[in-house]
Design a protein around this motif. Sequence first.
Motif, mmCIF file in Angstrom:
data_model
loop_
_atom_site.group_PDB
_atom_site.id
_atom_site.type_symbol
_atom_site.label_atom_id
_atom_site.label_comp_id
_atom_site.label_asym_id
_atom_site.label_seq_id
_atom_site.Cartn_x
_atom_site.Cartn_y
_atom_site.Cartn_z
ATOM 1 N N VAL A 25 -120.110 -28.421 -40.384
ATOM 2 C CA VAL A 25 -119.412 -27.859 -39.126
ATOM 3 C C VAL A 25 -120.705 -28.962 -37.698
ATOM 4 N N VAL A 26 -119.833 -29.565 -36.950
ATOM 5 C CA VAL A 26 -119.713 -30.278 -35.759
ATOM 6 C C VAL A 26 -119.610 -29.282 -34.389
ATOM 7 N N ALA A 97 -121.459 -19.977 -28.555
ATOM 8 C CA ALA A 97 -121.739 -20.209 -29.657
ATOM 9 C C ALA A 97 -121.674 -18.942 -30.763
ATOM 10 N N SER A 98 -120.949 -18.001 -30.047
ATOM 11 C CA SER A 98 -121.246 -16.571 -31.213
ATOM 12 C C SER A 98 -119.909 -17.010 -32.405
ATOM 13 N N GLU A 99 -118.536 -17.999 -31.555
ATOM 14 C CA GLU A 99 -117.472 -18.317 -31.885
ATOM 15 C C GLU A 99 -118.173 -19.252 -32.993
ATOM 16 N N ILE A 100 -119.164 -20.227 -32.692
ATOM 17 C CA ILE A 100 -119.291 -21.474 -33.670
ATOM 18 C C ILE A 100 -120.103 -20.921 -35.524
ATOM 19 N N ILE A 101 -121.124 -20.131 -34.652
ATOM 20 C CA ILE A 101 -121.804 -19.443 -35.988
ATOM 21 C C ILE A 101 -120.943 -18.005 -36.868
ATOM 22 N N SER A 102 -119.392 -17.587 -35.593
ATOM 23 C CA SER A 102 -119.036 -17.109 -36.939
ATOM 24 C C SER A 102 -118.204 -17.995 -37.332
ATOM 25 N N PHE A 103 -117.737 -18.767 -36.981
ATOM 26 C CA PHE A 103 -116.662 -19.923 -37.954
ATOM 27 C C PHE A 103 -116.965 -20.562 -38.931
ATOM 28 N N ALA A 104 -118.767 -21.063 -39.228
ATOM 29 C CA ALA A 104 -119.602 -21.903 -39.617
ATOM 30 C C ALA A 104 -120.070 -20.659 -40.503
ATOM 31 N N ARG A 105 -120.076 -19.446 -40.130
ATOM 32 C CA ARG A 105 -120.605 -18.315 -41.580
ATOM 33 C C ARG A 105 -119.001 -17.910 -42.257
ATOM 34 N N GLN A 106 -117.773 -18.339 -41.600
ATOM 35 C CA GLN A 106 -116.345 -17.578 -41.693
ATOM 36 C C GLN A 106 -116.336 -18.750 -43.182
ATOM 37 N N ILE A 107 -116.444 -19.836 -43.568
ATOM 38 C CA ILE A 107 -116.274 -20.924 -44.476
ATOM 39 C C ILE A 107 -118.133 -21.397 -44.642
ATOM 40 N N SER A 108 -118.592 -20.294 -44.587
ATOM 41 C CA SER A 108 -119.835 -20.920 -45.911
ATOM 42 C C SER A 108 -120.217 -22.038 -45.566
ATOM 43 N N ALA A 109 -120.724 -22.764 -44.203
ATOM 44 C CA ALA A 109 -121.264 -23.904 -44.360
ATOM 45 C C ALA A 109 -122.547 -23.865 -44.533
ATOM 46 N N HIS A 110 -123.445 -24.914 -44.646
ATOM 47 C CA HIS A 110 -123.884 -25.126 -44.601
ATOM 48 C C HIS A 110 -125.338 -25.801 -43.572
ATOM 49 N N LEU A 111 -124.804 -26.335 -42.958
ATOM 50 C CA LEU A 111 -125.208 -27.251 -41.881
ATOM 51 C C LEU A 111 -124.295 -26.309 -40.420
ATOM 52 N N ILE A 112 -125.371 -26.453 -38.857
ATOM 53 C CA ILE A 112 -123.873 -26.527 -37.549
ATOM 54 C C ILE A 112 -124.817 -27.946 -36.775
ATOM 55 N N VAL A 113 -124.128 -28.741 -36.628
ATOM 56 C CA VAL A 113 -124.580 -29.685 -35.641
ATOM 57 C C VAL A 113 -124.283 -29.347 -34.615
ATOM 58 N N VAL A 114 -124.712 -29.472 -33.345
ATOM 59 C CA VAL A 114 -124.632 -29.428 -31.758
ATOM 60 C C VAL A 114 -125.226 -30.583 -30.998
ATOM 61 N N ILE A 136 -130.906 -20.072 -32.000
ATOM 62 C CA ILE A 136 -131.680 -19.083 -32.017
ATOM 63 C C ILE A 136 -131.352 -17.371 -32.865
ATOM 64 N N ASN A 137 -129.735 -17.628 -32.434
ATOM 65 C CA ASN A 137 -128.903 -16.721 -33.991
ATOM 66 C C ASN A 137 -128.519 -17.374 -34.936
ATOM 67 N N SER A 138 -128.418 -18.440 -35.359
ATOM 68 C CA SER A 138 -127.458 -18.705 -36.403
ATOM 69 C C SER A 138 -128.379 -19.034 -38.068
ATOM 70 N N PRO A 139 -127.415 -17.965 -39.069
ATOM 71 C CA PRO A 139 -128.250 -17.717 -40.470
ATOM 72 C C PRO A 139 -128.456 -19.098 -40.641
ATOM 73 N N ILE A 140 -127.544 -20.412 -40.427
ATOM 74 C CA ILE A 140 -127.899 -21.348 -40.958
ATOM 75 C C ILE A 140 -128.251 -22.183 -40.523
ATOM 76 N N SER A 141 -128.314 -23.700 -41.137
ATOM 77 C CA SER A 141 -129.616 -24.674 -40.774
ATOM 78 C C SER A 141 -128.636 -25.612 -39.624
ATOM 79 N N VAL A 142 -129.100 -25.381 -38.122
ATOM 80 C CA VAL A 142 -128.644 -26.274 -36.944
ATOM 81 C C VAL A 142 -129.459 -27.593 -37.109
ATOM 82 N N LEU A 143 -128.999 -28.989 -36.478
ATOM 83 C CA LEU A 143 -129.205 -29.870 -35.738
ATOM 84 C C LEU A 143 -128.818 -29.957 -34.833
#
Length: 146
Positions: A25-26, A97-114, A136-143
């Motif tokens: 997810v970017v 940030a909350s919306e992006i993290i929530s969306f990434a979790r919803q679709i089971s993303a493996h990485l968030i790029v920001v 800080i808040n994402s349980p998903i890896s962040v680049l």
Amino acid sequence: MISGGLKTEEKKPVRASENRNAHIVVAYDGSEQSLKALRLAVKISAALDSKLTVAYACEESKCSEDLLEEAKLILKSSGMNGDAKILPYDSTTSSPASEIISFARQISAHLIVVGATGSSCKEYCNLGSTAASIAINSPISVLIVR
């Protein structure tokens, strides 16, 4: 193989085809930094043969279809068959940030790029509030892209 008295196993190279279920997810808001993040995410996704989704989080009254179309054009011109989603939110109860993290979790993303900074952060910022909050808040890896 024996190395220093320890038995080690040969590691097999990771093949792109093994990453077809990977999903990136970017975060995109039209800023220069988010454009850099999108371009890097396209390269990573192509190298890994993974799915790519552009996420545009915006206040409900300020969402721009033009920004979403711009992201889709970038994907298309890069030869990517990615997806782009608007994530509208109410600023009294949520944030980009909350919306992006929530969306990434919803679709089971493996990485968030920001991007390191977004449209609300100018020259004086080293790291914008959205990028910092996601990191800080994402349980998903962040680049974070500069």
